[in-house]
Design a protein around this motif. Structure first.
Motif, short mmCIF file in Angstrom:
data_model
loop_
_atom_site.label_atom_id
_atom_site.label_comp_id
_atom_site.label_asym_id
_atom_site.label_seq_id
_atom_site.Cartn_x
_atom_site.Cartn_y
_atom_site.Cartn_z
N ARG A 1 -111.69 7.04 9.96
CA ARG A 1 -111.97 7.87 8.77
C ARG A 1 -113.41 7.68 8.30
NH1 ARG A 1 -106.47 6.84 8.18
NH2 ARG A 1 -105.21 8.72 7.92
N ILE A 2 -113.96 6.48 8.49
CA ILE A 2 -115.39 6.27 8.15
C ILE A 2 -116.25 7.14 9.05
CG2 ILE A 2 -117.28 4.59 8.08
CD1 ILE A 2 -115.18 2.45 7.39
N ILE B 1 -116.88 8.19 -6.66
CA ILE B 1 -115.50 8.11 -6.18
C ILE B 1 -115.51 8.14 -4.65
CG2 ILE B 1 -113.28 9.34 -6.06
CD1 ILE B 1 -113.63 10.12 -8.96
N THR B 2 -116.37 8.99 -4.10
CA THR B 2 -116.48 9.04 -2.63
C THR B 2 -116.94 7.69 -2.07
OG1 THR B 2 -117.02 11.39 -2.72
CG2 THR B 2 -117.61 10.22 -0.70
N PHE B 3 -117.93 7.08 -2.73
CA PHE B 3 -118.36 5.76 -2.27
C PHE B 3 -117.22 4.74 -2.40
CE2 PHE B 3 -122.79 7.26 -2.48
CZ PHE B 3 -123.25 6.70 -1.29
N GLY B 4 -116.43 4.87 -3.45
CA GLY B 4 -115.27 4.00 -3.60
C GLY B 4 -114.32 4.15 -2.43
N ILE B 5 -114.07 5.39 -2.03
CA ILE B 5 -113.21 5.65 -0.87
C ILE B 5 -113.79 4.97 0.38
CG2 ILE B 5 -112.27 7.42 0.68
CD1 ILE B 5 -112.53 9.42 -1.69
N LEU B 6 -115.08 5.19 0.56
CA LEU B 6 -115.77 4.67 1.74
C LEU B 6 -115.67 3.14 1.81
CD1 LEU B 6 -117.43 5.84 4.09
CD2 LEU B 6 -119.48 5.46 2.73
N PHE B 7 -115.93 2.46 0.68
CA PHE B 7 -115.87 1.00 0.69
C PHE B 7 -114.44 0.49 0.80
CE2 PHE B 7 -119.99 1.59 -1.77
CZ PHE B 7 -120.77 1.42 -0.63
N THR C 1 -118.97 14.48 8.80
CA THR C 1 -118.68 15.72 8.07
C THR C 1 -119.11 15.77 6.61
OG1 THR C 1 -116.48 14.96 7.41
CG2 THR C 1 -116.64 16.11 9.53
N HIS C 2 -119.39 14.64 5.98
CA HIS C 2 -119.60 14.72 4.53
C HIS C 2 -120.93 15.38 4.16
CE1 HIS C 2 -119.35 13.61 0.27
NE2 HIS C 2 -118.07 13.48 0.50
N GLN C 3 -120.92 16.14 3.09
CA GLN C 3 -122.12 16.90 2.72
C GLN C 3 -123.20 16.05 2.05
OE1 GLN C 3 -119.16 17.16 1.33
NE2 GLN C 3 -119.23 17.57 -0.86
N ASN D 1 -125.13 8.37 5.49
CA ASN D 1 -125.94 7.21 5.88
C ASN D 1 -125.18 5.90 5.70
OD1 ASN D 1 -128.43 7.92 6.95
ND2 ASN D 1 -129.24 8.50 4.95
N SER D 2 -124.48 5.78 4.56
CA SER D 2 -123.73 4.55 4.31
C SER D 2 -122.61 4.39 5.33
CB SER D 2 -123.14 4.55 2.89
OG SER D 2 -124.19 4.54 1.96
N ALA D 3 -121.94 5.50 5.66
CA ALA D 3 -120.87 5.45 6.67
C ALA D 3 -121.46 4.99 8.01
CB ALA D 3 -120.22 6.83 6.82
N LEU D 4 -122.62 5.51 8.34
CA LEU D 4 -123.29 5.14 9.59
C LEU D 4 -123.58 3.65 9.62
CD1 LEU D 4 -124.72 5.95 12.24
CD2 LEU D 4 -126.76 6.43 10.89
N HIS D 5 -124.05 3.12 8.51
CA HIS D 5 -124.39 1.70 8.47
C HIS D 5 -123.18 0.80 8.54
CE1 HIS D 5 -128.72 1.29 8.19
NE2 HIS D 5 -128.66 2.55 7.81
N ILE D 6 -122.09 1.23 7.91
CA ILE D 6 -120.86 0.44 8.01
C ILE D 6 -120.43 0.37 9.48
CG2 ILE D 6 -118.39 0.41 7.47
CD1 ILE D 6 -119.17 1.76 4.76
#
Lengths: 172, 168
Positions: free
Chosen positions: A136-137, A120-126, A143-145, A151-156
């Motif tokens: 927000r990304i 669900i978190t990945f869904g939010i991120l995408f 902050t995300h644990q 890492n995915s947020a960083l790459h986006i």
């Protein structure tokens, strides 16, 4: 007695949603034949994710687009149901984020994160990626644990040139 | 050596191999389709050829995909789970990538379960960027155009939607 108490639903995403749109959502939620419809939508979403039936893909996209536009209460219901597949719930979260208003997004994200499911978190991120909500990304990166989420947020952000990314950099 | 498995949209279980239901969820992404005869397709990865492989795979699809996910899987996973993966001729593919087409034998459901178990262990050791790529519609179009410039695609009839992209 409220619908939620009657059905023993606690800590529901609907509590968050109802703060925003109290009347319409409650009415729709009460009157629909939920489980059959939810299973049907879930099946359509699973095909979008896996592409196991290519012949049906266009129809499935159209149907889920329609649901997201006119009957998003179904998406909330699927997310609220822990018996549904996590990838399907994540896809629902993505669609809800994509159509959310800026003013309601923080509440929506808080409700979705309460489900404690990484997909669900990945869904939010995408979803945030699709609407280019880089602030927000960045917040997810900072902050995300979950390291994979960070890492995915960083790459986006790196792909959008919103942050300088060093290939050697790792996050611990 | 690695193999590419093409998949559809996101989020997918591959984004978090540590997810408690990873194996159950991921199974749906490998179950052979009827046309697969128990042996779904994989493509041997080669860094210099992966764009060609991706373009080749996408251009034989009936319709333009909205997104395309690539999952890179170590050959070690096939070896550990004793799943046989072998070269398979395909008349549908361009000759420049035909040598990269392989099929894994998942006709025995227990083998698929074992494969998923070892896949989970393998992916858990890696960052997502090391085994996952997702192309969006615009990126897919750019790959098709780029590959078309340097690869003769005339040997196979291109789908109408591919022609529209390439020559629009």
């Amino acid at each position: 007695m409220s619908y939620f108490k009657k059905n023993n639903i606690t800590n529901s995403l609907f509590f968050t949603v109802l703060e925003v749109m109290p009347t319409i959502k409650t009415m729709e939620y009460k009157t629909e034949n939920n489980s059959f419809q939810d299973e049907f939508i879930s099946k359509k979403i699973l095909n979008i994710l896996t592409e196991n039936d290519e012949d049906e893909l266009d129809d499935d996209y159209s149907y889920v687009d329609w649901i997201a536009k006119y009957n998003d209460i179904s998406l909330y219901r699927i997310i609220d149901n822990p018996n549904m597949r996590s990838d399907v719930r994540g896809y629902c979260a993505k669609r809800l984020i994509e159509k959310s208003l800026e003013s309601e997004r923080d509440n929506l994200i808080a409700g979705l994160e309460n489900k404690k499911d990484s997909l669900i978190t990945f869904g939010i991120l995408f979803g945030l990626e699709d609407i280019e909500d880089h602030d927000r990304i960045l917040n997810y990166f900072l902050t995300h644990q979950n390291k994979r989420v960070r890492n995915s947020a960083l790459h986006i952000l790196a792909e959008k040139n919103k942050i300088i990314f060093l290939p050697e950099q790792t996050i611990n | 050596m690695q193999f590419i498995r093409f998949s559809g949209n996101s989020p997918s279980p591959f984004h978090d191999p540590s997810h408690e239901n990873f194996e159950t969820l991921a199974k749906s992404y490998f179950i052979p389709k009827i046309k697969d005869n128990g042996k779904p397709s994989f493509y041997k990865s080669k860094v210099t050829k992966n764009k060609y492989i991706t373009a080749g795979f996408i251009s034989i699809r009936d319709k333009e995909p909205k997104t395309q996910l690539l999952i890179f899987i170590d050959n070690l996973v096939f070896i550990e789970s004793k799943v046989k993966i072998s070269f398979q001729k395909s008349s549908k593919l361009y000759s420049c990538i035909a040598n990269f087409h392989f099929c894994a034998d998942f006709s025995d459901d227990k083998k698929l379960d074992l494969f998923l178990y070892y896949l989970k262990l393998n992916l858990q050791k890696k960052d997502n960027k090391d085994y996952l790529i997702q192309y969006k519609k615009q990126e897919i179009r750019e790959i098709l155009k780029e590959v078309n410039k340097s690869c003769d695609n005339n040997e196979i009839k291109l789908q109408e939607w591919v022609i529209n992209i390439l020559f629009s």
